[in-house]
Design a protein around this motif. Structure first.
Motif, mmCIF file in Angstrom:
data_model
loop_
_atom_site.group_PDB
_atom_site.id
_atom_site.type_symbol
_atom_site.label_atom_id
_atom_site.label_comp_id
_atom_site.label_asym_id
_atom_site.label_seq_id
_atom_site.Cartn_x
_atom_site.Cartn_y
_atom_site.Cartn_z
ATOM 1 N N GLY A 27 33.639 39.841 35.644
ATOM 2 C CA GLY A 27 35.622 39.589 36.049
ATOM 3 C C GLY A 27 35.731 38.524 35.336
ATOM 4 O O GLY A 27 35.694 37.616 34.776
ATOM 5 N N LEU A 28 37.229 38.861 34.880
ATOM 6 C CA LEU A 28 38.370 37.926 34.203
ATOM 7 C C LEU A 28 39.240 37.136 35.018
ATOM 8 O O LEU A 28 40.453 38.085 35.318
ATOM 9 C CB LEU A 28 38.162 38.136 32.954
ATOM 10 N N GLY A 29 39.578 35.795 35.411
ATOM 11 C CA GLY A 29 40.730 35.815 36.303
ATOM 12 C C GLY A 29 40.475 36.770 37.746
ATOM 13 O O GLY A 29 39.339 36.812 38.779
ATOM 14 N N PHE A 30 41.601 37.198 38.662
ATOM 15 C CA PHE A 30 41.652 37.973 39.117
ATOM 16 C C PHE A 30 40.996 39.424 39.210
ATOM 17 O O PHE A 30 40.852 40.500 39.972
ATOM 18 C CB PHE A 30 43.413 38.027 39.500
ATOM 19 N N ARG A 80 38.402 41.895 38.338
ATOM 20 C CA ARG A 80 36.961 42.342 38.173
ATOM 21 C C ARG A 80 35.967 43.457 38.071
ATOM 22 O O ARG A 80 37.370 44.749 38.351
ATOM 23 C CB ARG A 80 36.415 42.659 40.288
ATOM 24 N N THR A 81 35.519 43.426 37.213
ATOM 25 C CA THR A 81 34.598 44.967 37.156
ATOM 26 C C THR A 81 34.209 45.370 37.850
ATOM 27 O O THR A 81 33.807 46.341 37.463
ATOM 28 C CB THR A 81 33.530 43.943 35.673
ATOM 29 N N TRP A 82 33.711 44.998 39.006
ATOM 30 C CA TRP A 82 32.942 45.161 39.953
ATOM 31 C C TRP A 82 32.246 44.289 41.495
ATOM 32 O O TRP A 82 32.735 43.711 40.488
ATOM 33 C CB TRP A 82 31.141 46.283 39.719
ATOM 34 N N THR A 83 32.651 44.525 42.177
ATOM 35 C CA THR A 83 32.717 44.020 42.991
ATOM 36 C C THR A 83 30.557 43.200 42.914
ATOM 37 O O THR A 83 29.783 44.164 42.619
ATOM 38 C CB THR A 83 32.104 44.362 44.983
ATOM 39 N N ALA A 84 29.505 42.554 44.083
ATOM 40 C CA ALA A 84 28.844 42.088 43.691
ATOM 41 C C ALA A 84 28.498 43.104 44.412
ATOM 42 O O ALA A 84 26.620 43.379 43.705
ATOM 43 C CB ALA A 84 28.145 40.393 44.789
ATOM 44 N N SER A 85 28.696 44.260 45.438
ATOM 45 C CA SER A 85 27.814 44.946 46.957
ATOM 46 C C SER A 85 27.411 45.826 45.151
ATOM 47 O O SER A 85 26.403 46.791 45.416
ATOM 48 C CB SER A 85 28.495 45.194 47.811
ATOM 49 N N GLU A 86 28.514 46.525 44.871
ATOM 50 C CA GLU A 86 28.697 47.144 44.087
ATOM 51 C C GLU A 86 27.813 47.509 42.598
ATOM 52 O O GLU A 86 26.520 48.240 42.213
ATOM 53 C CB GLU A 86 30.145 47.767 43.332
ATOM 54 N N PHE A 87 27.522 46.134 41.831
ATOM 55 C CA PHE A 87 27.340 45.995 41.198
ATOM 56 C C PHE A 87 25.298 45.497 41.460
ATOM 57 O O PHE A 87 24.538 46.183 40.754
ATOM 58 C CB PHE A 87 27.059 44.461 40.516
ATOM 59 N N LEU A 88 24.533 45.239 42.194
ATOM 60 C CA LEU A 88 23.993 45.520 43.327
ATOM 61 C C LEU A 88 23.860 46.420 43.364
ATOM 62 O O LEU A 88 21.717 46.789 42.675
ATOM 63 C CB LEU A 88 24.120 44.351 44.324
#
Length: 480
Positions: free
Chosen positions: A345-348, A350-358
């Motif tokens: 993500g950049l600033g506020f 998000r590309t994904w949450t940490a859980s989503e990315f995992l």
């Protein structure tokens, strides 16, 4: 034999999130249930996660030990020939065990540098035996190339700069008669007939478009469509590969791959650092995956891949170590953290949450390697999971902090206790149970030290070859 594993916290999936104070029951390679513990867990706290996946690798030794340092891929790939496997079983067992120790249930072996010490089918059997001994799932693809062995074009200007002895050395190492497409397909079939199984997925492995002729790429695409066999290939890893592709495919290299039927959900592409937005969209539309290899890309000065943009347009993303993790320790957890930090993500926004990315990295990695399931820890899923030391991860315990957030803030392979794959405990208290990894690595060091003398010609030729390579690429593939 039924086994129970208690956990203070368990990450089931991005939808279900964390389950606290549970017991995971598994039997015959499958999770039978995840149920609440009858009483609070005592003793050291643990965190259970789906086992990780190293979705792009080559099962090679550590590159820096052969002075393959700080150079672009186009030089590195020749210099690292000093690390050609001296014993295919030991070399593979070492790489696979390091991956397992880092928490991986599955690993892609894109086999780019055979030892030359035995027939290729026998070498594949040795690697499959190493995987079985370690206990890890693998995908195996014998990499093939039939053009451009030294540079991406006519190598004569490079070779002519060398002395007669040095030229002979380089030609003997790298310039060989190419394998016809039909012979490669038959060899892949032969390898599959002897090693393919529930934990070994044999794939087609063209090395990359700059190394493969149109007839070879088209034969691979046709065979994959006919048989359903997966394909694993590098694409657009460096600026020089981008320039070469634009010269030879003016209508677009990805468009060509799409038109010949190469792009499909059976395809995994490593890197794609210099893919353009329209190419990423074509890859996404086909259902193919991109494996990003952050540390390798930095080690080899290849650039930063457009991973967030690819994810936004629906492209499946997986993570690989590529034999060049940040500290060359095959730590795929640290690698996932780096990808999340750079592309999350950049600033506020998000590309994904940490859980989503995992969850997506594991699911897409399993798809790339042919491992069953998505990695979710649910009843009926493969028993592939890791146990981490939650007390060390949450070392301060001042206020409650989400374990997955902590994992992506400070997690690394040193926190792993146990790794279970297909119900088998393959790592216990950070030690591989199926092979003696320290012993194997010590034996390999001795063999490599003795073998280095046999490759003294490459070391002697290297200064002149390195200079000539740089001159060729700067003159023929100007990327400015």
């Amino acid at each position: 034999m039924a086994t129970e594993v208690a956990a203070h916290s368990l990450f089931s999936s991005s939808d279900r999130g964390l389950l606290d104070n549970v017991v995971l029951h598994h039997d015959n390679g499958l999770i039978r249930s995840i149920s609440p513990a009858t009483s609070p867990t005592t003793g050291p706290r643990s965190l259970i996660l789906p086992a990780f996946v190293n979705a792009h690798d080559h099962a090679r030794p550590t590159a820096s030990s052969f002075c393959a340092l700080g150079m672009p891929l186009e030089s590195w790939i020749l210099r690292s020939a000093l690390g050609t496997p001296v014993d295919p079983y030991l070399t593979a067992a070492s790489a696979l065990a390091r991956s397992a120790r880092a928490g991986c249930a599955a690993m892609m072996v894109h086999y780019t540098r055979p030892s030359g010490t035995m027939p290729l089918v026998e070498e594949a059997k040795a690697i499959a035996r190493a995987a079985s001994d370690v206990g890890i799932r693998i995908a195996f693809a014998l990499a093939v190339r039939d053009q451009n062995p030294v540079v991406y074009g006519d190598s004569e200007p490079v070779l002519s700069e060398l002395s007669d002895d040095d030229r002979k050395t380089i030609e003997e190492l790298f310039v060989r008669a190419p394998m016809p497409p039909k012979a490669y397909i038959e060899l892949t079939d032969a390898i599959a007939s002897v090693i393919a199984g529930p934990k070994v997925d044999v794939q087609l492995g063209p090395a990359g478009v700059q190394w493969c002729s149109k007839p070879l790429l088209e034969a691979v695409a046709e065979n994959s469509a006919q048989t359903g066999r997966r394909i694993h290939m590098h694409l657009l890893e460096t600026i020089y590969q981008r320039a070469w592709a634009d010269q030879h495919f003016p209508d677009g290299i990805v468009r060509y791959l799409r038109d010949i039927g190469f792009l499909s959900e059976r395809l995994t592409l490593a890197h794609c650092i210099h893919a353009r937005p329209d190419e990423i969209e074509m890859i996404a539309a086909s259902g193919a995956r991109i494996v990003t290899n952050f540390s390798s890309n930095m080690h080899l000065r290849s650039g930063l891949a457009p991973i967030a943009a690819a994810h936004r347009c629906g492209c499946a993303i997986a993570v690989g170590v590529d034999g060049l993790a940040l500290d060359e320790d095959d730590d795929v957890l640290r690698e996932m953290r780096l990808v999340q930090m750079m592309h999350g993500g950049l600033g506020f926004q998000r590309t994904w949450t940490a859980s989503e990315f995992l969850a997506l990295a594991i699911a897409n990695g399993r798809k790339a390697t042919g491992a069953p399931g998505t990695g979710e820890l649910i009843s009926g899923a493969p028993a592939d999971f890791v146990t981490l030391d939650l007390d060390r991860l949450d070392r301060d315990q001042i206020i409650p902090v989400e374990p997955i957030d902590l994992l992506f803030a400070r997690g690394n392979a040193s926190l792993l206790r146990d790794v279970v794959v297909d119900g088998r405990l393959i790592v216990s208290e950070a030690r591989c149970t199926g092979v003696d990894l320290p012993g194997i690595e010590n034996e390999l060091r001795g063999i490599y030290r003795a073998n280095a003398k046999k490759l003294s010609g490459l070391q002697r030729a290297w200064p002149a070859l390195s200079t000539s390579l740089q001159s060729w690429f700067e003159a023929h593939l100007d990327c400015r």
